[in-house]
Design a protein around this motif. Structure first.
Motif, PDB file in Angstrom:
ATOM      1  N   UNK A  34       8.949   4.541   7.347  1.00 40.32           N
ATOM      2  CA  UNK A  34       7.454   4.800   8.115  1.00 40.32           C
ATOM      3  C   UNK A  34       7.557   3.398   7.323  1.00 40.32           C
ATOM      4  N   UNK A  35       6.380   2.094   7.688  1.00 39.09           N
ATOM      5  CA  UNK A  35       6.257   1.140   7.167  1.00 39.09           C
ATOM      6  C   UNK A  35       5.221   0.638   6.442  1.00 39.09           C
ATOM      7  N   UNK A  36       5.219   0.084   5.422  1.00 35.91           N
ATOM      8  CA  UNK A  36       3.926  -0.662   4.606  1.00 35.91           C
ATOM      9  C   UNK A  36       3.241  -0.707   5.457  1.00 35.91           C
ATOM     10  N   UNK A  37       1.976  -0.440   5.303  1.00 38.65           N
ATOM     11  CA  UNK A  37       0.277  -0.411   6.190  1.00 38.65           C
ATOM     12  C   UNK A  37       0.270   0.810   6.708  1.00 38.65           C
ATOM     13  N   UNK A  38       1.268   2.300   7.526  1.00 37.60           N
ATOM     14  CA  UNK A  38       0.791   3.218   7.921  1.00 37.60           C
ATOM     15  C   UNK A  38       0.176   4.393   6.909  1.00 37.60           C
ATOM     16  N   UNK A  39      -0.235   5.264   7.540  1.00 43.10           N
ATOM     17  CA  UNK A  39      -0.792   7.131   6.713  1.00 43.10           C
ATOM     18  C   UNK A  39      -0.625   7.581   7.755  1.00 43.10           C
ATOM     19  N   UNK A  40      -0.674   8.111   7.168  1.00 48.28           N
ATOM     20  CA  UNK A  40      -0.635   9.931   8.068  1.00 48.28           C
ATOM     21  C   UNK A  40      -1.977  10.262   8.058  1.00 48.28           C
ATOM     22  N   UNK A  61      -3.935   2.946  10.444  1.00 46.59           N
ATOM     23  CA  UNK A  61      -3.486   1.704   9.286  1.00 46.59           C
ATOM     24  C   UNK A  61      -3.826   2.149   7.944  1.00 46.59           C
ATOM     25  N   UNK A  62      -3.574   1.920   6.942  1.00 45.95           N
ATOM     26  CA  UNK A  62      -3.491   2.302   5.921  1.00 45.95           C
ATOM     27  C   UNK A  62      -5.106   1.763   5.190  1.00 45.95           C
ATOM     28  N   UNK A  63      -5.758   2.374   4.537  1.00 44.20           N
ATOM     29  CA  UNK A  63      -7.193   1.545   4.980  1.00 44.20           C
ATOM     30  C   UNK A  63      -7.220   0.873   3.667  1.00 44.20           C
ATOM     31  N   UNK A  64      -6.535   0.307   2.791  1.00 45.76           N
ATOM     32  CA  UNK A  64      -6.295  -0.937   2.507  1.00 45.76           C
ATOM     33  C   UNK A  64      -5.031  -1.473   2.595  1.00 45.76           C
ATOM     34  N   UNK A  65      -5.476  -2.793   2.894  1.00 44.12           N
ATOM     35  CA  UNK A  65      -4.398  -3.272   3.795  1.00 44.12           C
ATOM     36  C   UNK A  65      -3.764  -3.789   2.667  1.00 44.12           C
ATOM     37  N   UNK A  66      -1.820  -4.072   3.140  1.00 42.06           N
ATOM     38  CA  UNK A  66      -1.147  -4.238   2.117  1.00 42.06           C
ATOM     39  C   UNK A  66      -2.049  -6.146   2.572  1.00 42.06           C
ATOM     40  N   UNK A  70      -2.203 -16.298   0.469  1.00 41.27           N
ATOM     41  CA  UNK A  70      -1.014 -16.251  -0.367  1.00 41.27           C
ATOM     42  C   UNK A  70       0.038 -15.469  -0.192  1.00 41.27           C
ATOM     43  N   UNK A  71      -0.341 -13.867  -0.275  1.00 39.85           N
ATOM     44  CA  UNK A  71       0.588 -12.666   0.161  1.00 39.85           C
ATOM     45  C   UNK A  71       0.987 -12.728   1.313  1.00 39.85           C
ATOM     46  N   UNK A  72       0.404 -13.485   2.401  1.00 42.83           N
ATOM     47  CA  UNK A  72       0.853 -13.554   3.596  1.00 42.83           C
ATOM     48  C   UNK A  72       2.241 -14.478   3.965  1.00 42.83           C
ATOM     49  N   UNK A  73       1.311 -15.090   3.345  1.00 43.01           N
ATOM     50  CA  UNK A  73       2.379 -16.905   3.026  1.00 43.01           C
ATOM     51  C   UNK A  73       3.915 -16.259   2.729  1.00 43.01           C
ATOM     52  N   UNK A 126       0.752  -1.512  -0.032  1.00 47.24           N
ATOM     53  CA  UNK A 126       0.144  -0.120   0.003  1.00 47.24           C
ATOM     54  C   UNK A 126       0.602   1.278  -0.071  1.00 47.24           C
ATOM     55  N   UNK A 127       2.120   1.091  -1.271  1.00 47.62           N
ATOM     56  CA  UNK A 127       3.087   2.396  -0.424  1.00 47.62           C
ATOM     57  C   UNK A 127       2.716   3.451  -1.472  1.00 47.62           C
TER      58      UNK A 127
END
Length: 495
Positions: A129-135, A242-247, A252-255, A62-63
């Motif tokens: 800033x890690x992926x999954x964060x938002x300001x 947290x990002x609205x569109x979670x990465x 499968x992506x988590x694995x 979600x970059x």
């Protein structure tokens, strides 16, 4: 001659320009201390923080949302997305000057500076800033900057409101012991390391003075290096959304991310020289050698392994393998009725602290030559190399007439078995190496043998082992530790 209006206006403009130039020149030549102190720059004067986005997966992230959320707060916000190679699928980043993509892997068609992320940073501070964060809340970065300026911590962090928000940990890193030990932090807001998702802010010069400033996983790498330097991190109650569109939304992506993350972390720890990670509660993670790999060091020259020159001691995985091999070999010898005893540096380690000397690289046992025939593995080793049912390798050593038991066919950590025989009341042998402790000794030290704790079990040792050791090494050897060859390298640093 009368001046026209145009000529008069031109003359006035020239005079004004000259006055402005003179004033600017005068200001520049004033001593720094004579100028009025400029007020601390506000966000209106331009961003003080560069956003660094390093921790993300190219295949699912979600970059773009992350970057857009900071640009909505400040369209001039500098953002650098950092990757080893060009992300694929391509990232949908805005094409504006203050958003850059930095690729760390060198390329034939790019200058060297293009592969150095500090090239892209012109601000005093950076925020990882890690992926999954938002300001979402205005002014968060500025409040983090003020907290860093006001406190004594070298880093400040704010949790991200994900399923894995950051928490404080204590962390002790021992380069000498190849070990990182995590534990419960004394407080919940000031600690050595974080576990979980957080935005971390520090000075750019601090980050880029680390040896591996943006190695992944970023959190693991960063806090290993900062904890070693004694830098504290302050965890602020200033959560990022947290990002609205979670990465990594699919299983499968988590694995895939978890699999690649494990590989990446193991490679990082190996590169940084960490072979053992100890967690609160006693859980251990090993990242060194095993039966399936080679040992952590090469051929030893001059009784001084390479790691001693690096100011390290024996890697913990190697010590673990030596302990396992020693316990196993002693069990085989005892079951076969072979008389044995701790020899050399192994006896010295047992006498000092009941274990292998922390910089030793093998285990030495003496055995009675006349008992060799009692042991099936030793009989087999007389004819050639024997791999037993546990994967240990029994063989005659190439250096002389003694036996060696290796941890495995791949890993040559070993126990040496030195066959002695009595002659006129003195124990002697047929192979002598150029070791100071390699000397004959009276047989009465073996009559009787005595139990002595060693490497997690109880082994047999010479009676009156202090006199035995001083005969071999010299007076005071137990109380005065030294490296194997102090002429090459001394524990006290004088070698």
């Amino acid at each position: 001659m009368r001046l026209t209006r145009c000529q008069a206006a031109l003359a006035a403009a020239i005079t004004l320009n000259l006055l402005v130039l003179f004033y600017v020149s005068w200001l520049q030549h004033q001593p720094r201390h004579s100028r009025a102190r400029a007020p601390r720059r506000s966000s209106a004067a331009g961003p003080r923080v560069t956003i660094l986005v390093r921790e993300f997966e190219a295949f699912d992230n979600a970059v773009p949302e992350l970057v857009d959320s900071f640009l909505q707060q400040d369209p001039a916000q500098p953002v650098v997305v950092v990757a080893d190679t060009l992300p694929y699928p391509p990232l949908a980043l805005p094409r504006i000057p203050n958003v850059r993509l930095a690729l760390l892997q060198p390329a034939l068609d790019r200058p060297a500076a293009a592969s150095r992320p500090e090239t892209y940073v012109a601000t005093e501070f950076v925020a990882l800033v890690p992926d999954g964060a938002r300001a979402e809340a205005p002014g968060q970065l500025e409040r983090m900057v003020e907290a860093l300026r006001a406190g004594s911590a070298r880093l400040v962090a704010a949790p991200v409101a994900t399923a894995n928000p950051a928490r404080c940990l204590a962390l002790n890193v021992s380069v000498r012991e190849w070990t990182a030990r995590y534990g419960q932090a004394p407080t919940v807001s000031r600690c050595d390391a974080l576990d979980g998702d957080a935005v971390v802010l520090l000075r750019a010069r601090d980050l880029f003075n680390l040896s591996a400033p943006l190695a992944r996983p970023v959190g693991t790498s960063l806090f290993l290096q900062t904890a070693l330097r004694g830098w504290a991190v302050q965890l602020l109650d200033l959560p990022f959304a947290a990002a609205r569109q979670s990465p990594l939304a699919t299983a499968h992506a988590r694995w895939k991310a978890e699999r690649e993350g494990r590989t990446r972390r193991a490679a990082l720890l190996h590169a940084l020289g960490i072979r053992l990670v100890s967690w609160e509660g006693g859980r251990l993670e090993w990242f060194g050698c095993s039966k399936e790999t080679t040992r952590c060091f090469g051929t030893v020259v001059g009784d001084t392994p390479a790691y001693l020159y690096e100011e390290r001691w024996t890697p913990p995985c190697c010590l673990r393998a030596l302990r396992e091999t020693a316990r196993y070999v002693v069990g085989v010898l005892e079951a076969a009725g072979v008389r044995y005893w701790l020899e050399g540096g192994s006896l010295l380690g047992a006498a000092r602290h009941g274990d292998i000397i922390p910089w030793d690289y093998d285990v030495d046992l003496g055995i009675y030559l006349e008992d060799v025939g009692n042991c099936e593995q030793l009989r087999g080793a007389e004819a050639g190399s024997v791999v037993d049912e546990r994967g240990f390798v029994w063989e005659k050593a190439v250096e002389g007439d003694f036996f060696r038991v290796q941890y495995s066919e791949s890993n040559h950590l070993h126990v040496d078995l030195w066959p002695f025989y009595p002659r006129n009341g003195v124990m002697t042998k047929d192979t002598w190496l150029d070791h100071r402790q390699d000397v004959e000794f009276p047989e009465h030290f073996l009559q009787p043998l005595v139990p002595l704790p060693f490497a997690g079990f109880v082994a047999q040792a010479p009676n009156n082992y202090r006199r035995f050791l001083e005969l071999k090494f010299g007076p005071g050897v137990i109380e005065n530790p030294e490296y194997p060859n102090p002429a090459l390298l001394s524990l006290t640093g004088s070698g």
